[in-house]
Design an enzyme around this catalytic site. Sequence first.
Site: not given
Ligand code: ATP
Length: 485
Positions: A186-187, A268, A459
């Site tokens: 999940l990115m 989530k 860059c």
């Molecule tokens: N829009 C999204 N699409 C896909 N995965 C998500 C999305 N938002 C969050 N996640 C997943 O949930 C995890 C935790 O997200 P959260 O936003 O709570 O923390 P974060 O510290 O901002 O994460 P990151 O540094 O990876 O952006 C992320 O690392 C990612 O794996």
Amino acid sequence: MLKFIVKLHPEIAIKSKSVRKRFTKLLENNIKIVLRRVDEKVQVRNNWDNISVVSLLDSEQVRLDIIDGLKRIPGIVQFIEVTETDFDSIDDIYQKALELIGHTIAGKTFCVRCKRSGKHDFTSSDVERYVGGGLNQHVEGARVKLSHPEVTVRLEVRDDKAYIVTQTHLGMAGFPLPTQEDVLSLMSGGFDSGVASYQMIRKGARTHFLFFNLGGAAHEIGVKQASYYIWKQFSSTHKVKFVTVDFEPVVAEILENVENSQMGVVLKRMMMRAGSQVAEKLGVQALVTGESIGQVSSQTLANLSVIDRVTETLIIRPLIQHDKQDIIDIARKIGTAEMAESMPEYCGVISKKPTVKAKIKTILAEEAKFDFDVLNTVVENARVMDIRDIDTEAKQEVKEAESVSDLPEGAVVVDIRSPEEEDANPLELEGIEVVHLPFFRLATKFGDLPKDKEYYLYCAKGVMSQLQALILHEEGFSNVKVYRP
Ligand SMILES: Nc1ncnc2c1ncn2[C@@H]1O[C@H](COP(=O)(O)OP(=O)(O)OP(=O)(O)O)[C@@H](O)[C@H]1O
């Protein structure tokens, strides 16, 4: 001739014969795929205890490209660079060692270790003594020390050839791709999910990417580019998918129906539900997230436990106990930090006081108000693409100039590197106007530049420039292109 020897990873070496065979075969193939891009005639040989790489293209650039390639292949802990030399006597070996590695032991304690095979009128200890003695005498400040020396000079004598190890390089370790099952990461494009994806690739899992678009077009561009970069750098030997799910309708449904403090956990859980369905479609068994204990107030054990209970699918959290600084350090090392820093984040739901102690009963009660048709529809409409198409699409959208002669009359090159990078490596283009605008100021300052010119972003690697150009296009600046020499 350039020669490298990839040592077998100790964790692979202790496996059963059949597993070891499978792992080394995969590693051999991956090395071939990556290094044939540098030299299509490169020789890669699996010698059971190690894998040797030989290129007859004797150029410094090829050497650097091979080193760079080997450092980005999962499953390689260490590899050495070796110089092959003919010899008639031990003195020939000593002379060659002095020439090649003399400078590395100046002012240091050292010892010489030699392996020998074939018929010779000397033993390996004779070589160690002769070469060690000579170096001790003729290299300024070098002193033999047999236990715990600062440098170990390694030699191998095999029949009529001697091999001198000139450098040892560290690889990314882990296991070869794809020795583990596929995963779906999940990115969100921040530091965490990029590093979590990298960690899974490093462990030998083919890693697909899933992005939930919460409504930010620039965010989608950023996540796509970051995912493509990670794939290209560390796992381009294997094709993967990039999946986008339009989560705006889900966010809207949550905003309308769910109690404010519970929204984050519910979002989530919706992501995990959708992620599990996408994983099933792709035949993938596990989801990966960048979550880490206590990093944000919502990432508590209570909340993670309630999030986990939404699906039977395994959820892997490689960063669970990492400190933020460790994660940022890894992101810097693998080259995703700048992308994460400039990622236009889009949260979707913001709770004033998010729960840190989610209770399954409360969450289920909130979810009972949610229309699950909305979720099913967005999953059905998920866009699954071959990750390579991200680059193809980007190149169609943003034109590139590969050399100064490609730049049209009056074009302005915008150097978007950080001031430290610029100082260390100034960009000089004769007869071309260069403007300095670091990537973290583009969003606020690009609009101030005269509108009637064509801008080519520059860059070091050509990754950030493409990403930023795409974002500026999205914002309506069609006069932006990329300068990627
Ligand atoms: N829009 C999204 N699409 C896909 N995965 C998500 C999305 N938002 C969050 N996640 C997943 O949930 C995890 C935790 O997200 P959260 O936003 O709570 O923390 P974060 O510290 O901002 O994460 P990151 O540094 O990876 O952006 C992320 O690392 C990612 O794996």
